[in-house]
Design an enzyme around this catalytic site. Sequence first.
Site, PDB file in Angstrom:
ATOM      1  N   ARG A  75      37.048  40.723  36.228  1.00 55.53           N
ATOM      2  CA  ARG A  75      36.846  39.868  37.403  1.00 55.53           C
ATOM      3  C   ARG A  75      36.660  38.556  37.011  1.00 55.53           C
ATOM      4  NH1 ARG A  75      31.616  42.342  39.500  1.00 55.53           N
ATOM      5  NH2 ARG A  75      31.734  41.210  41.425  1.00 55.53           N
ATOM      6  N   ARG A  86      42.054  34.940  47.379  1.00 62.69           N
ATOM      7  CA  ARG A  86      41.861  34.978  46.134  1.00 62.69           C
ATOM      8  C   ARG A  86      42.920  34.780  45.311  1.00 62.69           C
ATOM      9  NH1 ARG A  86      37.062  38.341  46.550  1.00 62.69           N
ATOM     10  NH2 ARG A  86      35.984  38.587  44.546  1.00 62.69           N
TER      11      ARG A  86
HETATM   12  P1  AMP Z   1      33.597  40.616  46.130  1.00 64.73           P
HETATM   13  O1  AMP Z   1      32.401  40.832  46.868  1.00 64.73           O
HETATM   14  O2  AMP Z   1      34.227  39.185  47.111  1.00 64.73           O
HETATM   15  O3  AMP Z   1      33.271  40.269  44.864  1.00 64.73           O
HETATM   16  O4  AMP Z   1      34.644  41.413  46.453  1.00 64.73           O
HETATM   17  C1  AMP Z   1      34.627  43.114  45.593  1.00 64.73           C
HETATM   18  C2  AMP Z   1      35.946  43.422  45.198  1.00 64.73           C
HETATM   19  O5  AMP Z   1      36.863  43.688  46.443  1.00 64.73           O
HETATM   20  C3  AMP Z   1      36.898  42.407  44.611  1.00 64.73           C
HETATM   21  O6  AMP Z   1      36.591  42.715  43.002  1.00 64.73           O
HETATM   22  C4  AMP Z   1      38.251  43.126  44.874  1.00 64.73           C
HETATM   23  O7  AMP Z   1      38.460  44.401  44.110  1.00 64.73           O
HETATM   24  C5  AMP Z   1      38.152  43.394  46.197  1.00 64.73           C
HETATM   25  N1  AMP Z   1      38.338  42.225  47.014  1.00 64.73           N
HETATM   26  C6  AMP Z   1      37.598  41.493  47.989  1.00 64.73           C
HETATM   27  N2  AMP Z   1      38.484  40.295  48.499  1.00 64.73           N
HETATM   28  C7  AMP Z   1      39.734  40.593  47.983  1.00 64.73           C
HETATM   29  C8  AMP Z   1      40.809  39.639  47.900  1.00 64.73           C
HETATM   30  N3  AMP Z   1      40.857  38.840  48.912  1.00 64.73           N
HETATM   31  N4  AMP Z   1      41.953  40.194  47.384  1.00 64.73           N
HETATM   32  C9  AMP Z   1      42.003  41.140  46.518  1.00 64.73           C
HETATM   33  N5  AMP Z   1      40.813  41.852  46.641  1.00 64.73           N
HETATM   34  C10 AMP Z   1      39.868  41.680  47.183  1.00 64.73           C
END
Ligand code: AMP
Length: 214
Positions: A167, A89
């Site tokens: 986000r 990310r």
């Molecule tokens: P997602 O389901 O991919 O939207 O991830 C949900 C949340 O998990 C994100 O908003 C971040 O807080 C955390 N997260 C997931 N992947 C990452 C990553 N590669 N780096 C940092 N935080 C992450």
Amino acid sequence: MRKYVIVGPLGSGKGTQSALLARDLDIVHISVGDVFRWHVKNHTKLGAQVRRIMAAGELVGDDLVEGVVRDRLDQHDWNYGFVIDGFPRNSRQAEFFLEGYDIDGVIHLDLPDGEVRRRVLARRYCSRCGMDYNLIADRPTEEGRCDVCGGELVAREDDTEEALVERLRLYHEKTDPVLELFGRKEYVVTVDATPGVDEVQRTIRERLALPPPL
Ligand code: AMP
């Protein structure tokens, strides 16, 4: 062996499209967000560390995330490959990945910010069985109840107006550069994520020269 990364803003369908690829190609779907959500739900130590960060829509620290990804990939349950969603990310995570793993393709799901907003605020899931719903395209028969198990439908803790703004901002600031980096070194296919699930999946398959969906 096929190793893919899927990148796109929240609500672009990374999880859905990855699951379809995983099912048909016999590869493993790795969702970093799901790993964190599992820890939050099960009240682990890691869950306690990430819960507030996630709810605010912020990014978890790189060391922690890289540790989770390394542990997950070290399980080596992915004989035929994997599709990883939610990682990398930012540029540092991308470097970590490029150093350790050869990637066959990067799937970039492209979705305008306005559509991201519309989709994310309509997103719900069943608090009992985890089934996903969307109040625009995929409504339950009875309002607020899961069609499969009758469980209560709820929004993700980070699908709020405030977390959404943060986000999206972070996506453009931190993740756009990842696409540039991959674009230079790897094989990026950009797919319009606006159409329905099946059409997006068909396009991904075509662009990666994979067999069409079953
Ligand atoms: P997602 O389901 O991919 O939207 O991830 C949900 C949340 O998990 C994100 O908003 C971040 O807080 C955390 N997260 C997931 N992947 C990452 C990553 N590669 N780096 C940092 N935080 C992450």
